[in-house]
Design an enzyme around this catalytic site. Structure first.
Site, PDB file in Angstrom:
ATOM      1  N   CYS A 102       0.806  -1.229   0.000  1.00 41.54           N
ATOM      2  CA  CYS A 102       0.000   0.000   0.000  1.00 41.54           C
ATOM      3  C   CYS A 102       0.836   1.275   0.000  1.00 41.54           C
ATOM      4  O   CYS A 102       0.313   2.359  -0.255  1.00 41.54           O
ATOM      5  CB  CYS A 102      -0.954   0.000   1.183  1.00 41.54           C
ATOM      6  SG  CYS A 102      -2.202  -1.310   1.092  1.00 41.54           S
TER       7      CYS A 102
ATOM      8  N   HIS B 238      -2.948   7.295   2.543  1.00 37.13           N
ATOM      9  CA  HIS B 238      -3.404   6.025   1.986  1.00 37.13           C
ATOM     10  C   HIS B 238      -4.770   5.715   2.568  1.00 37.13           C
ATOM     11  O   HIS B 238      -4.977   5.808   3.786  1.00 37.13           O
ATOM     12  CB  HIS B 238      -2.400   4.927   2.324  1.00 37.13           C
ATOM     13  CG  HIS B 238      -2.966   3.546   2.181  1.00 37.13           C
ATOM     14  ND1 HIS B 238      -3.562   3.095   1.015  1.00 37.13           N
ATOM     15  CD2 HIS B 238      -3.041   2.514   3.059  1.00 37.13           C
ATOM     16  CE1 HIS B 238      -3.972   1.855   1.194  1.00 37.13           C
ATOM     17  NE2 HIS B 238      -3.665   1.483   2.418  1.00 37.13           N
TER      18      HIS B 238
ATOM     19  N   ASN C  39     -10.300   0.069   0.271  1.00 33.28           N
ATOM     20  CA  ASN C  39      -8.835   0.140   0.250  1.00 33.28           C
ATOM     21  C   ASN C  39      -8.365  -0.441  -1.081  1.00 33.28           C
ATOM     22  O   ASN C  39      -8.461  -1.642  -1.309  1.00 33.28           O
ATOM     23  CB  ASN C  39      -8.265  -0.651   1.427  1.00 33.28           C
ATOM     24  CG  ASN C  39      -6.756  -0.599   1.509  1.00 33.28           C
ATOM     25  OD1 ASN C  39      -6.068  -0.264   0.543  1.00 33.28           O
ATOM     26  ND2 ASN C  39      -6.218  -0.952   2.665  1.00 33.28           N
TER      27      ASN C  39
END
Length: 353
Positions: free
Chosen positions: A120, A262, A292
């Site tokens: 990520c 993020h 996500n």
């Protein structure tokens, strides 16, 4: 290379285009609740997510990356790039890298092209790599893409992770420019801690443990994450990294106009913003509508904010991310004047399976 009086190189990377893409199939919480013994309220309370988009069976990471890259190039005003960097955890194949295929499909055959795997945090790492190609003189224009198809590695029956992750791609275009112009990338901070490699992992599929069904379990062949530990580490690392970048830039949180973390889940990004002393209205939140999306989440959030006019020329924008590895990273940039861009999510009706 000569330098400015402040010690920064006179040739820097300048952001000049954004673009994003989400698959057409949109899945709401109620659809997941029906098969995961949960409900919309439970998912929203713990993650803040209402929808996520899932790739069709025929769609791969490269397909999403090409769509986002094409939009970013169009937004930049030119289809040209000297290099393509793709950040992904879900490449089309373990070999070769996905970036050369993406470059070829975008008409950029001959350009330097490579993948970056930092889970990520991948987009921030890729952004730093793209900036390095420009400041070193290797490239004048770089297309940086974050793209992931987590639905290929997350077990659809995994109640913890199936509600969190979605598929998507986001991209930016960088060009050579000067440190004092809008769009210039500023300081970076990157870090890792491999002692915690098993905190976020797909155990099987690499050289350590090939994904042989006769030798591996179903669980080992799918994404696994120790949620409570990840939450704690994410808060610590993202907050510290963001502060490091501000310190290196001689700025404070009061100078930050837009915070784009993020998009792990709403609780994490709002807590990090609070810990930094940033009000909620300065924090980009795209996770509610996309989940996500891994390396795609920051460029998707940037594209969404730009499309909704929440980013204005001259804004100081702070990016920060945390991912498996463990990895983390942050960056500061000044937002440029860009042509309008379409929001990455534009399918108003929920799809059926």
């Amino acid at each position: 290379m000569s330098a400015t009086p402040a010690g920064r190189p006179d040739r820097v990377a300048v952001l000049c285009g954004v673009g994003g893409h989400l698959p057409r199939h949109r899945v709401g919480n109620d659809e997941l609740a029906a098969r995961l013994d949960t409900d919309d309220a439970w998912i929203r309370t713990r993650t803040g997510i209402r929808f996520r988009h899932l790739a069709a069976p025929h769609e791969a990471t490269s397909d999403l990356a090409v769509a986002a890259g094409r939009r970013a190039l169009a937004n930049s005003g030119t289809a040209r790039a000297d290099a393509v960097v793709v950040a992904t955890t879900t490449p089309d194949r373990s070999c070769p890298a996905t970036a050369p295929l993406v470059a070829a499909r975008l008409g950029l055959s001959g350009a330097a092209a490579f993948d970056i795997g930092a889970v990520c945090t991948g987009f921030v790492y890729a952004l730093a790599a793209g900036a390095g190609l420009i400041t070193s003189g290797v490239a004048d224009r770089v297309l940086v893409i974050g793209a992931d198809v987590y639905s290929r590695i997350v077990d659809p029956a995994d109640r913890q992770n199936a509600v969190v992750f979605g598929d998507g791609a986001g991209a930016v275009v960088l060009r050579a420019g000067h440190a004092d112009e809008p769009g210039a990338l500023g300081s970076f901070d990157l870090g890792s801690d491999g002692d915690h490699e098993d905190m976020i992992t797909v155990a099987a599929g690499g050289s350590r443990l090939p994904a042989d069904p006769s030798r591996t379990s179903h669980t080992e062949r799918h994404f696994a994450m120790r949620g409570k530990e990840v939450y704690r580490h994410a808060l610590i690392r993202m907050t510290a990294s963001a502060r490091t970048v501000l310190d290196r830039s001689g700025l404070t949180v009061d100078d930050v106009d837009r915070f784009v973390p993020h998009q792990a889940n709403l609780r994490i990004l709002r807590t990090v913003a609070t810990d930094l002393g940033l009000p909620a209205d300065r924090c980009a939140t795209h996770v509610e509508r996309a989940g996500n999306t891994g390396a795609a989440s920051i460029p998707l959030a940037l594209t969404d904010d730009h499309a909704n006019r929440l980013l204005r020329p001259g804004h100081q924008v702070l990016l920060t991310a945390f991912g498996g590895g463990l990895t983390w990273g942050s960056c500061l940039l000044t937002w440029p004047e860009l042509p309008p861009a379409a929001a990455p999510a534009h399918h108003e009706q929920e799809s059926s399976p």
